[in-house]
Design an enzyme around this catalytic site. Structure first.
Site, PDB file in Angstrom:
ATOM      1  CG  ASP A  67       3.304   0.044  10.615  1.00 12.19           C
ATOM      2  OD1 ASP A  67       4.529   0.033  10.799  1.00 12.19           O
ATOM      3  OD2 ASP A  67       2.799   0.021   9.479  1.00 12.19           O
ATOM      4  CG  ASN A 136      -3.232  -3.285   0.333  1.00 12.57           C
ATOM      5  OD1 ASN A 136      -2.363  -2.489   0.673  1.00 12.57           O
ATOM      6  ND2 ASN A 136      -3.978  -3.945   1.208  1.00 12.57           N
ATOM      7  CG  HIS A 138      -0.819  -1.022   3.370  1.00 12.26           C
ATOM      8  ND1 HIS A 138      -0.921  -2.392   3.427  1.00 12.26           N
ATOM      9  CD2 HIS A 138       0.497  -0.761   3.511  1.00 12.26           C
ATOM     10  CE1 HIS A 138       0.267  -2.926   3.603  1.00 12.26           C
ATOM     11  NE2 HIS A 138       1.153  -1.959   3.647  1.00 12.26           N
ATOM     12  CD  GLU A 143      -4.073  -3.871   5.078  1.00  8.10           C
ATOM     13  OE1 GLU A 143      -3.745  -3.286   4.031  1.00  8.10           O
ATOM     14  OE2 GLU A 143      -3.717  -5.020   5.348  1.00  8.10           O
TER      15      GLU A 143
HETATM   16  C1  GLP Z   1       4.310  -2.717   5.162  1.00 11.11           C
HETATM   17  C2  GLP Z   1       4.382  -1.606   6.224  1.00 11.11           C
HETATM   18  C3  GLP Z   1       4.421  -0.276   5.540  1.00 11.11           C
HETATM   19  C4  GLP Z   1       5.389  -0.394   4.385  1.00 11.11           C
HETATM   20  C5  GLP Z   1       4.746  -1.187   3.292  1.00 11.11           C
HETATM   21  C6  GLP Z   1       5.654  -1.461   2.110  1.00 11.11           C
HETATM   22  O1  GLP Z   1       3.299  -3.618   5.366  1.00 11.11           O
HETATM   23  N1  GLP Z   1       3.369  -1.606   7.213  1.00 11.11           N
HETATM   24  O2  GLP Z   1       4.803   0.713   6.475  1.00 11.11           O
HETATM   25  O3  GLP Z   1       5.677   0.878   3.887  1.00 11.11           O
HETATM   26  O4  GLP Z   1       4.146  -2.334   3.803  1.00 11.11           O
HETATM   27  O5  GLP Z   1       6.595  -2.446   2.401  1.00 11.11           O
HETATM   28  P1  GLP Z   1       7.867  -2.693   1.506  1.00 11.11           P
HETATM   29  O6  GLP Z   1       8.705  -1.481   1.587  1.00 11.11           O
HETATM   30  O7  GLP Z   1       8.524  -3.895   2.123  1.00 11.11           O
HETATM   31  O8  GLP Z   1       7.393  -2.931   0.119  1.00 11.11           O
END
Ligand code: GLP
Length: 246
Positions: A67, A136, A138, A143
């Site tokens: 993404d 959440n 995702h 989402e």
């Molecule tokens: C982000 C990214 C995801 C990531 C997730 C967890 O928003 N789009 O690809 O895996 O949220 O993030 P983190 O590893 O900083 O907790």
């Protein structure tokens, strides 16, 4: 596994297998704090190889990230492209076109989503897909609510996700871009293998829901249960709400 470092070592072992497989398929990569120790361990491992082995890894590298934020240039330090350039592309000596992400500055983000998924398909699809877990539920930026067939697309980020990711934007959720381009569950579930990487106590509750509740749109990561080659790598803190046998 006891901690995030042990998880990172286990992830890197699997990435290593994928990088040495023949024929080699593109890697699916993720951003986020969870991936920082993983990419750190990958840099260390590459440094231990002989120059020839390092060159073999470099020559065959092709990865597609999940993404990117809409509206951020690749050289904006808050973009996922910049994160990947810092974490892997420059330290590993890869060309920029070997570490691909959606273009956050594309004039038509929906068209960019179609172009991106087409370029992934043209490269043969993902072999090993790394995934983090959003607070959440995702994965990528899929989402809730989100079905298992959702394609690569541009979408609105939730308030919860913008708050979760505010750290890179001076702590202000309102400064986090409102939209992103993400691979969908359709592309994620099409990967040959999936590694879901989850660390930290804050993820324990949502991890439990993702793995133990029946798959549902409200927890997008729960669709991963239908994948035949899903492996979940967690530290003790994230696993705290799971039954002991897991
Ligand atoms: C982000 C990214 C995801 C990531 C997730 C967890 O928003 N789009 O690809 O895996 O949220 O993030 P983190 O590893 O900083 O907790």
């Amino acid at each position: 596994m006891p901690d995030a470092q042990a998880v990172a070592t286990a992830v890197v072992e699997r990435v290593w297998q994928a990088l040495r497989a023949a024929p080699r398929k593109p890697l699916g990569l993720a951003t986020g704090r969870t991936m920082e120790p993983v990419y750190g361990a990958l840099r260390v491992q590459l440094g231990r190889l002989s120059p020839h082995e390092q060159q073999v890894i470099r020559d065959g590298w092709l990865s597609f990230n999940l993404d990117e934020y809409v509206g951020l240039a690749a050289d904006d330090p808050r973009s996922f492209a910049a994160f990947m350039a810092d974490q892997l592309q420059r330290p590993l000596g890869l060309r920029p076109d070997q570490v691909r992400l959606p273009d956050g500055l594309a004039v038509d983000p929906q068209a960019e989503a179609r172009r991106y998924t087409a370029s992934l398909a043209a490269a043969g699809g993902v072999g090993l897909q790394l995934l983090g877990l959003g607070g959440n539920g995702h994965v990528g930026f899929n989402e809730p609510p989100c079905g298992a067939q959702s394609p690569c697309r541009c979408l609105e980020l939730s308030a919860a996700t913008r708050a979760q990711n505010a750290g890179a934007f001076g702590g202000a959720a309102g400064a986090v871009p409102a939209r992103a381009i993400t691979l969908g569950l359709a592309e994620i579930l099409a990967a040959e293998r999936i590694l879901l990487v989850v660390t930290g106590a804050a993820k324990a509750g949502i991890l439990r829901r993702a793995l133990l509740e029946p798959p549902c749109p409200e927890v997008p990561a729960s669709w991963l249960q239908v994948h035949p080659r899903l492996e979940v790598l967690v530290d003790a803190a994230a696993a705290a709400a799971l039954p002991p046998a897991r």
